[in-house]
Design a protein around this motif. Structure first.
Motif, PDB file in Angstrom:
ATOM      1  N   ASP A  32      32.640  33.538   8.694  1.00  0.00           N
ATOM      2  CA  ASP A  32      31.263  33.050   8.713  1.00  0.00           C
ATOM      3  C   ASP A  32      30.242  34.163   8.525  1.00  0.00           C
ATOM      4  OD1 ASP A  32      32.001  30.463   8.850  1.00  0.00           O
ATOM      5  OD2 ASP A  32      31.160  30.036  10.821  1.00  0.00           O
ATOM      6  N   SER A 147      33.721  28.188  18.180  1.00  0.00           N
ATOM      7  CA  SER A 147      32.501  28.059  17.383  1.00  0.00           C
ATOM      8  C   SER A 147      31.615  29.290  17.529  1.00  0.00           C
ATOM      9  CB  SER A 147      31.727  26.806  17.809  1.00  0.00           C
ATOM     10  OG  SER A 147      32.491  25.641  17.594  1.00  0.00           O
ATOM     11  N   THR A 151      29.403  31.776  14.893  1.00  0.00           N
ATOM     12  CA  THR A 151      27.986  32.049  15.076  1.00  0.00           C
ATOM     13  C   THR A 151      27.713  33.550  15.160  1.00  0.00           C
ATOM     14  OG1 THR A 151      27.842  29.966  16.289  1.00  0.00           O
ATOM     15  CG2 THR A 151      25.967  31.463  16.472  1.00  0.00           C
ATOM     16  N   TYR A 229      18.289  23.796   9.535  1.00  0.00           N
ATOM     17  CA  TYR A 229      18.771  25.135   9.842  1.00  0.00           C
ATOM     18  C   TYR A 229      18.963  25.980   8.591  1.00  0.00           C
ATOM     19  CZ  TYR A 229      21.256  28.981  11.880  1.00  0.00           C
ATOM     20  OH  TYR A 229      21.618  30.259  12.262  1.00  0.00           O
ATOM     21  N   PHE A 254      20.253  34.033  14.084  1.00  0.00           N
ATOM     22  CA  PHE A 254      21.690  33.881  14.226  1.00  0.00           C
ATOM     23  C   PHE A 254      22.161  34.238  15.637  1.00  0.00           C
ATOM     24  CE2 PHE A 254      21.844  34.946   9.432  1.00  0.00           C
ATOM     25  CZ  PHE A 254      21.478  33.643   9.129  1.00  0.00           C
ATOM     26  N   GLY A 257      21.644  31.431  17.904  1.00  0.00           N
ATOM     27  CA  GLY A 257      22.690  30.443  17.711  1.00  0.00           C
ATOM     28  C   GLY A 257      23.903  30.714  18.577  1.00  0.00           C
ATOM     29  N   ALA A 258      24.231  31.995  18.783  1.00  0.00           N
ATOM     30  CA  ALA A 258      25.355  32.343  19.651  1.00  0.00           C
ATOM     31  C   ALA A 258      25.100  31.873  21.080  1.00  0.00           C
ATOM     32  CB  ALA A 258      25.592  33.854  19.615  1.00  0.00           C
ATOM     33  N   THR A 261      25.385  28.025  21.225  1.00  0.00           N
ATOM     34  CA  THR A 261      26.756  27.527  21.130  1.00  0.00           C
ATOM     35  C   THR A 261      27.440  27.529  22.487  1.00  0.00           C
ATOM     36  OG1 THR A 261      26.930  28.328  18.855  1.00  0.00           O
ATOM     37  CG2 THR A 261      28.986  27.873  20.010  1.00  0.00           C
ATOM     38  N   SER A 307      16.639  28.344  16.992  1.00  0.00           N
ATOM     39  CA  SER A 307      18.057  28.605  16.795  1.00  0.00           C
ATOM     40  C   SER A 307      18.894  28.093  17.964  1.00  0.00           C
ATOM     41  CB  SER A 307      18.281  30.106  16.619  1.00  0.00           C
ATOM     42  OG  SER A 307      19.642  30.390  16.453  1.00  0.00           O
ATOM     43  N   TYR A 311      21.608  24.976  17.806  1.00  0.00           N
ATOM     44  CA  TYR A 311      23.022  25.326  17.961  1.00  0.00           C
ATOM     45  C   TYR A 311      23.645  24.772  19.233  1.00  0.00           C
ATOM     46  CZ  TYR A 311      24.690  28.113  14.096  1.00  0.00           C
ATOM     47  OH  TYR A 311      25.166  28.493  12.872  1.00  0.00           O
ATOM     48  N   PHE A 314      26.272  22.335  18.320  1.00  0.00           N
ATOM     49  CA  PHE A 314      27.139  22.735  17.206  1.00  0.00           C
ATOM     50  C   PHE A 314      28.611  22.452  17.474  1.00  0.00           C
ATOM     51  CE2 PHE A 314      29.309  26.049  14.596  1.00  0.00           C
ATOM     52  CZ  PHE A 314      28.955  25.537  13.359  1.00  0.00           C
TER      53      PHE A 314
END
Length: 393
Positions: A32, A147, A151, A229, A254, A257-258, A261, A307, A311, A314
């Protein structure tokens, strides 16, 4: 020492079992990276080759068009045949495409190279998500860690790409093949043990009735989320100034997003997956509007908020999809995990065209409508009954 009956009967997890999800997550990060690398390449393509908004968004389209079309095909194949070998091959292919994109001699060749990377990403996700489901033993939290690996790959991509290409220009892009090769090497170390458990794992998660109407609504939720997104990731770097400022914006996007998640897996255990999903999308609407409306550096706080909220659902998309289609886990994985980060690129040229016709700020502002649609569609869903063997934690 005396042991309780639970201790006697509980399965023992050896060292290899404990490392399966971390190793798969690391491999997920390796592939990714290339989805995060494409938006990070855009400012360099604009600066060195003079691409306009439409041409730049066409590069994002290249990474997602073929991926979106073939991803369900790979999912259907994963339901019929075991293809663990496809995972390292697809990771190397994803890396090769991005590596060639910077040295391609024309726009067409650049587009094709990025499309090749998208094909590799498409081939990776259905089979890897199916095996991750087996390794996670149905746990929402463990799936969220898988996931999270992807991310984190997104989060690292803008820093990696910006530092490398700032030093060596687009000609340094062949070095970008390295994360894919490393991720493939890590993943290969656990494929044998997972393939050995595949029959039992697949049988445990199969059974029950496939709920196609609910799965279709979930897919529409993901499509709307993806439009928001991917559009934001394609243009937020340019909107906030490009260069170092743009790289920071992508890292915040990004990296947030972590966080989202991991939080999503925890909240699902407390509130349920569907409720967590629609609440997150409701919160995403003002967060995305703030990216455009907030002055100066405060916009970065709204980038982070957008973000995180986008996420949170997600990893929940993946487990919900697999539970809605318990007899077609590969297909569900291909649509939910792959489509979630690819189909939005199909609309990115429209966002670019709107930006050229009006302004980039207006085009980004329009994107706030899509998480609102995701929220409304998510309200029509209910959590399916847990499949046998799913721990839900």
């Amino acid at each position: 020492m005396n042991r309780t009956p639970e201790q006697v009967t509980a399965p023992r997890r050896d060292g290899r079992q404990a490392t399966r999800i971390p190793m798969l997550a690391a491999g997920h990060a390796g592939v990714d990276v290339y989805q995060g690398a494409v938006p990070a390449l855009v400012p360099f393509l604009v600066a060195e080759r003079g691409y306009g908004y439409v041409a730049a968004s066409g590069i994002v389209l290249a990474a997602t068009l073929l991926s979106s079309v073939v991803q369900p095909v790979f999912g259907a194949l994963a339901d019929r045949w075991r293809m663990p070998w496809l995972i390292p091959v697809s990771m190397a292919t994803a890396g090769l495409g991005v590596a060639l994109s910077g040295v391609a001699g024309s726009y067409v060749l650049t587009w094709l190279a990025v499309a090749l990377s998208g094909l590799g990403v498409a081939a990776y996700h259905p089979e890897s998500a199916r095996l991750a489901r087996i390794a996670s033993e149905g746990s929402h939290v463990r799936m969220s860690w898988f996931s999270l690996g992807g991310t984190l790959g997104f989060a690292c991509a803008p820093i990696l790409v910006t530092r490398l290409l700032s030093a060596g220009g687009l000609g340094a892009s062949p070095w970008l093949v390295v994360p894919g090769l490393l991720g493939a090497a890590l993943t290969v170390t656990v494929l044998g043990s997972l393939a050995g458990r595949d029959g039992g794992g697949a049988a445990r998660h199969a059974g029950g009735r496939d709920d196609w109407p609910a799965f279709t609504r979930l897919t529409l939720v993901i499509v709307c989320r993806s439009v928001a997104y991917v559009g934001l990731s394609a243009f937020v770097a340019l909107y906030l100034g490009g260069g170092a400022a743009g790289a920071v914006a992508l890292f915040v996007l990004f990296g947030g997003g972590a966080v989202g998640t991991v939080v999503g897996g925890r909240l699902a255990g407390r509130w349920g997956r569907v409720r967590t999903m629609w609440l997150a999308y409701a919160a995403a609407v003002p967060a995305m509007a703030g990216v455009v409306l907030a002055p100066g550096w405060t916009a970065y706080a709204f980038v982070a908020a957008a973000s995180i909220t986008l996420y949170v659902p997600f990893s929940l998309h993946v487990t919900l999809g697999q539970d809605f289609l318990p007899n077609r886990v590969g297909t569900a994985s291909g649509v939910t995990l792959g489509l979630a980060v690819s189909v939005g690129g199909l609309t990115s040229p429209l966002v670019g065209a709107l930006a050229e016709a009006t302004s980039l700020g207006l085009a980004l502002g329009v994107l706030a409508a899509f998480p609102a649609l995701s929220c409304l569609l998510a309200r029509t869903l209910t959590d399916p009954a847990p499949v046998a063997g799913q721990v839900g934690r």
